[in-house]
Design a protein around this motif. Structure first.
Motif, PDB file in Angstrom:
ATOM      1  N   PHE A   1     -18.230   1.823  11.859  1.00  0.00           N
ATOM      2  CA  PHE A   1     -19.366   2.448  11.180  1.00  0.00           C
ATOM      3  C   PHE A   1     -20.339   3.007  12.215  1.00  0.00           C
ATOM      4  O   PHE A   1     -20.766   2.272  13.110  1.00  0.00           O
TER       5      PHE A   1
ATOM      6  N   ARG B   1     -12.518  -0.525  10.183  1.00  0.00           N
ATOM      7  CA  ARG B   1     -13.324   0.711  10.164  1.00  0.00           C
ATOM      8  C   ARG B   1     -14.482   0.594  11.137  1.00  0.00           C
ATOM      9  O   ARG B   1     -15.065  -0.487  11.289  1.00  0.00           O
TER      10      ARG B   1
ATOM     11  N   VAL C   1     -24.250   1.538  13.808  1.00  0.00           N
ATOM     12  CA  VAL C   1     -24.301   0.090  13.537  1.00  0.00           C
ATOM     13  C   VAL C   1     -23.950  -0.615  14.846  1.00  0.00           C
ATOM     14  O   VAL C   1     -23.030  -0.194  15.541  1.00  0.00           O
TER      15      VAL C   1
ATOM     16  N   TYR D   1     -21.785  -5.561  17.461  1.00  0.00           N
ATOM     17  CA  TYR D   1     -21.533  -6.929  17.016  1.00  0.00           C
ATOM     18  C   TYR D   1     -21.647  -7.091  15.505  1.00  0.00           C
ATOM     19  O   TYR D   1     -21.359  -8.154  14.959  1.00  0.00           O
ATOM     20  N   LEU D   2     -22.086  -6.041  14.808  1.00  0.00           N
ATOM     21  CA  LEU D   2     -22.101  -6.099  13.343  1.00  0.00           C
ATOM     22  C   LEU D   2     -20.958  -5.284  12.723  1.00  0.00           C
ATOM     23  O   LEU D   2     -20.852  -5.160  11.507  1.00  0.00           O
ATOM     24  N   GLN D   3     -20.125  -4.697  13.598  1.00  0.00           N
ATOM     25  CA  GLN D   3     -18.973  -3.926  13.107  1.00  0.00           C
ATOM     26  C   GLN D   3     -17.927  -4.882  12.525  1.00  0.00           C
ATOM     27  O   GLN D   3     -17.739  -5.992  13.046  1.00  0.00           O
ATOM     28  N   PRO D   4     -17.227  -4.460  11.454  1.00  0.00           N
ATOM     29  CA  PRO D   4     -16.193  -5.343  10.891  1.00  0.00           C
ATOM     30  C   PRO D   4     -15.107  -5.713  11.906  1.00  0.00           C
ATOM     31  O   PRO D   4     -14.486  -6.768  11.789  1.00  0.00           O
TER      32      PRO D   4
ATOM     33  N   PHE E   1     -15.584  -6.336  15.101  1.00  0.00           N
ATOM     34  CA  PHE E   1     -16.074  -7.164  16.210  1.00  0.00           C
ATOM     35  C   PHE E   1     -15.454  -8.561  16.181  1.00  0.00           C
ATOM     36  O   PHE E   1     -14.933  -9.056  17.180  1.00  0.00           O
TER      37      PHE E   1
END
Lengths: 192, 494
Positions: A51, A49, A54, A57-60, A62
């Motif tokens: 987001f 997903r 955000v 580099y903090l995306q699931p 990444f």
């Protein structure tokens, strides 16, 4: 030192393969990994997903991108290198490939034995399933002597009594235990 | 001082003592049977230990880890087949000694060297502990991320001639770890709409598949071979004490074992290589190496047995496993809510010292056992390979099924068993997959935590410890590429 080293180059600990024989199978397996890496890379947007607001580099996704790009990169390098290294013994190599794949398939047979064993445990019970599994598999792999089969059965009994009876490891009780007479039924449900 | 008494009191508990005995003796037996090995045994026993107290479970696993290599020297010397992978170097000098009628001397020398290496590394660990307790609290998220990253780099570089394959397999492990619902935003990754993938791939199931099931498949598919070990005659004590005639080599090799055991991902093989090379270079009879040199035997055995205690250092101090066996042990900590890392030295020093003392006791028990039972153990070497295959497969079921009573776990383990079998057939390393899963999780977790306090990428290395770790990564990479360049230039010249 050199003689043993030469040996280890050609045989693994069980002495059942050699390097020349594994060239094409290695290439085949590398090709599988490379295709899987690129395939999974393409699937990252649909399988993770995104987001809004955000940092990337903090995306699931990444971490998945970093891992899969690295995997695809190294797999491509290894694949290209193997293709370039491949010698001209093509006809022999093709035979080795099929022989090797046949060996891989032989392991699938034992994987299916393992799954079948797992399926029978909740039905037959841990002890009967274990004894049946060990004796049938023993016979399948060529253990014919009655003494050796009896030792296998004894090992099976020990495993069940030690892990389920003594250590009370969580293994399901068999449905068929319900049909046993009362004093034995309770013991079987608890320890067998 | 109180901590030491508390640790000794912990060790005196009946269940810990039983675990110590079972682990130590079981480990020797497992090591002495070619084709089983500590990884298989620990993978099978791991879920079983979850119901024990952490110290009991870890003592059992440490017993197997610490003593299997000593047992593995027996078939390496007597039948030229290493009992565990790390005993391969022992065959170079041990087997030629056995062939010229010095089997008992070689076996007892191996026991002596193993004991020397193990005791040396445990003493180092005891003396290092106060230092570790002071340094460990300085490790924050950035430092742990960097240490895990150093582990990743070392795991790949330690597989010489297979670095690219190791890198691929490491990323496979990292990818497996990323499957399922992620812990920060609870979104799904690579579940393909399958409910059973929501919780991801369980580390234990993957370990059991890759190590235990694949080994069982290999044994079941292999061609049967007869093993006939030679008889052992004479006293074990003479050879055991002979180690002290080679104490320089034993000490230096143990030192290599300690230093290289601490670095994540390096371990026994590199330590043995350095020790063997050192012993050969400094020997008065270098020509004997590879054809029955007692010094060669001492170098390899003392180096590999110094590693287990040293490998516990990054695990206990930082929560970072250096190789597959300590990666498996990490699960025991997590299951019981004992989180290894900097805080453990402050909150549970008695627990840490208990582990050190249990390691020491394990080695004493093993040597005492071997003095009485070596002749009997020699017979274990004869066990039929297919027999072993059937037994490992049956025991693996205990490990897989007892986890969650889930049939899907069994199917997943069987699939990884096939993958592990293919990797073994191709002679590709399995360990990077497991370390990829474990280190990948640590890196993911620590990266996200660290990013909250980081503004530029340089902030990752603006603290002394993280900067040192980063420098170690750079040095490791530069050295690797330099040796590659040097080797290729040498080959071209030839």
């Amino acid at each position: 030192m050199s003689s043993s080293q030469d040996d280890s180059d050609h045989h693994d600990s069980l002495g059942i393969r050699n390097r020349v024989r594994s060239e094409l199978p290695a290439l085949f397996f590398l090709a599988l990994i490379t295709v899987a890496a690129y395939g999974l890379l393409v699937l990252v947007p649909s399988q993770t997903r995104w987001f809004p607001r955000v940092h990337f580099y903090l995306q699931p996704g990444f971490q998945a991108y970093v891992i899969l790009v690295t995997m695809a990169f190294f797999a491509s390098i290894a694949l290209l290198r193997e293709i370039m290294r491949l010698r001209l013994r093509k006809s022999r190599q093709t035979i080795f490939l099929w022989l090797e794949i046949l060996d891989w398939l032989r392991s699938i047979e034992y994987a299916l034995w393992f799954v079948a064993y797992a399926v029978t445990i909740p039905v037959l019970g841990y002890l009967p399933a274990t004894l049946g599994f060990m004796l049938l598999l023993g016979a399948r792999v060529g253990i014919r002597s009655a003494r050796k089969l009896a030792v296998l059965a004894l090992i099976g009994l020990t495993i069940v009594l030690f892990f389920r009876g003594l250590l009370t490891v969580k293994m399901p009780a068999g449905q068929y235990y319900e049909f046993l007479p009362e004093p034995l039924r309770g013991f079987a449900l608890m320890a067998l | 001082m109180n901590v030491i008494f508390d640790a000794l009191a912990n060790l005196m508990a009946l269940d810990v003592l039983i675990a110590l005995l079972v682990g130590a003796i079981g480990g020797v037996l497992i090591g002495a049977i070619p084709g089983v090995g500590p990884a298989v045994a620990i993978a099978i026993l791991l879920p079983v230990t979850f119901q024990f107290e952490p110290l009991v479970g870890l003592t059992l696993l440490l017993g197997i880890y610490g003593s299997s290599m000593i047992g593995g020297a027996i078939p390496a010397i007597l039948i030229n087949t290493p009992g565990t992978a790390v005993n391969a170097l022992t065959t170079y000098d041990g087997y030629p000694m056995a062939r010229r009628g010095e089997a008992k001397r070689a076996v007892s020398l191996a026991f002596g060297a193993s004991f020397y290496g193990a005791v040396f590394s445990i003493l180092c660990l005891l003396f290092l502990s106060p230092v570790l307790a002071k340094v460990a609290p300085h490790f924050g998220s950035r430092e742990i991320f960097m240490a895990a990253f150093l582990g990743v780099v070392c795991v790949v570089l330690a597989h010489r001639n297979q670095t690219v394959v190791a890198a691929i397999l490491l990323t496979v492990g990292m990818f497996l770890n990323s499957v399922g619902i992620e812990a920060v935003r609870y979104s799904k990754r690579f579940t393909f709409g399958q409910g059973w993938l929501n919780s991801g791939f369980d580390l234990i199931v993957v370990i059991l598949g890759l190590f235990a099931l694949s080994q069982a498949f290999l044994l079941l598919v292999s061609t049967e071979r007869q093993r006939k070990p030679p008889a052992l005659t004479g006293s074990l004590l003479t050879g055991f004490m002979e180690v002290f005639r080679h104490k320089r080599i034993a000490t230096v090799s143990s030192f290599f074992g300690v230093v290289l055991g601490i670095i994540p991902g390096v371990g026994e093989f590199t330590a043995q290589f350095f020790s063997y090379a050192y012993a050969q270079k400094t020997s008065k009879k270098p020509e004997l190496f590879g054809s029955g040199s007692p010094e060669g035997l001492v170098a390899s055995e003392s180096a590999n047995n110094a590693v287990p205690a040293a490998a516990m250092i990054p695990l206990l101090a930082l929560g970072i496993p250096g190789e597959a066996l300590t990666a498996m042990m990490l699960s025991v900590f997590y299951v019981h809510g004992v989180i290894p890392g900097p805080a453990l030295f402050e909150t549970r020093p008695d627990f840490i010292y208990s582990l050190f003392f249990s390691l020491m006791a394990i080695n004493v028990v093993v040597i005492a056992f071997l003095f009485f039972a070596t002749n009997l153990l020699v017979q274990v070497v004869r066990i039929n390979e297919r027999f072993l295959g059937v037994a490992i497969l049956t025991l693996s079921m205990v490990g897989v099924y007892s986890l969650r009573n889930n049939l899907m776990d069994c199917a997943v383990a069987a699939s990884f068993g096939v993958v592990g079998y293919i990797l073994r057939r191709l002679n590709w390393p399995i360990v990077p997959v497991i370390l990829g899963m474990v280190l990948g999780r640590i890196m993911d977790e620590k990266f996200r935590t660290a990013m909250a306090r980081v503004e530029t990428p340089l902030d990752f290395i603006n603290r002394p410890i993280s900067a040192i770790l980063f420098a170690m990564i750079v040095v490791a990479l530069v050295l690797h590429f330099y040796t590659l360049f040097r080797d290729s230039r040498k080959t071209r010249k030839e």
